[in-house]
Write a protein that holds these residues in place. Structure first.
Motif, PDB file in Angstrom:
ATOM      1  N   LEU A  73       0.680   3.882  -3.064  1.00 15.02           N
ATOM      2  CA  LEU A  73       0.287   5.282  -2.866  1.00 15.02           C
ATOM      3  C   LEU A  73       1.342   6.252  -3.382  1.00 15.02           C
ATOM      4  O   LEU A  73       1.011   7.333  -3.873  1.00 15.02           O
ATOM      5  CB  LEU A  73      -0.047   5.540  -1.394  1.00 15.02           C
TER       6      LEU A  73
ATOM      7  N   GLU B 234       0.825  -1.203   0.000  1.00 18.13           N
ATOM      8  CA  GLU B 234       0.000   0.000   0.000  1.00 18.13           C
ATOM      9  C   GLU B 234       0.867   1.264   0.000  1.00 18.13           C
ATOM     10  O   GLU B 234       0.588   2.210  -0.727  1.00 18.13           O
ATOM     11  CB  GLU B 234      -0.931  -0.003   1.205  1.00 18.13           C
TER      12      GLU B 234
ATOM     13  N   SER C 122       0.663   8.898  -6.276  1.00 18.75           N
ATOM     14  CA  SER C 122       0.993  10.305  -6.050  1.00 18.75           C
ATOM     15  C   SER C 122       1.691  10.894  -7.280  1.00 18.75           C
ATOM     16  O   SER C 122       1.376  12.015  -7.704  1.00 18.75           O
ATOM     17  CB  SER C 122       1.885  10.433  -4.813  1.00 18.75           C
TER      18      SER C 122
END
Length: 162
Positions: free
Chosen positions: A132, A128, A136
């Protein structure tokens, strides 16, 4: 779909990615982990393609290790991850892709013949974290990655409206 569940995408999935301008050249039947639901739409999951690490050549394993050894602040350190599922697996995080139920062919099952769900909290939290970071980059520069994450996401949102 279940978060952290392993699945197989259908053939239509690759066609859809290509139809929106993305590249998806994977010809193997590859399992994916539907890691987390999208925060914007609970019907869209963020999926990461996976492979068996032992099936890689020495050169491929060396290349993966090179990326894994980049400093943590270098985005390239997030492109791959190694972890144990039904085998020593490589997670192709830079190939992350949104997916909806329509494009799921079937569940990936473990040795017990039950749907395999990642239960290792260290593995899922690291996946995760890396996902992420990739997202981003994608949010700051849409379609940065070859699969055109942003365009695929928009396409899936439109499909869900219909």
């Amino acid at each position: 779909m279940i978060e952290k569940g392993l699945y197989y995408a259908n053939d239509e999935f690759a066609s859809m990615i290509k139809s929106v301008g993305g590249t998806w050249n994977d010809t193997k039947r590859r399992s994916i982990v539907c890691l987390i639901k999208s925060s914007k739409n609970p019907n869209i999951y963020w999926a990461i393609p996976m492979g068996n690490y032992k099936h890689r050549t020495t050169e491929q394993q060396d290349r993966i290790q090179m990326y894994l050894n980049y400093p943590e602040n270098d985005i390239r350190s997030c492109y791959y991850h190694l972890g144990r599922t039904t085998a020593k697996s490589i997670f192709f995080i830079s190939d992350a892709i949104p997916i909806i139920e329509k494009y799921i062919d079937e569940e990936h099952v473990g040795a017990d013949r039950k749907h395999y769900i990642i239960k290792n909290s260290k593995l899922s939290s690291e996946l995760e974290r890396k996902l992420l970071r990739i997202l981003s980059i994608e949010n700051s520069k849409p379609n940065s990655f070859r699969q055109h994450i942003t365009d695929v996401y928009k396409h899936l949102e439109n499909e869900l409206i219909k």
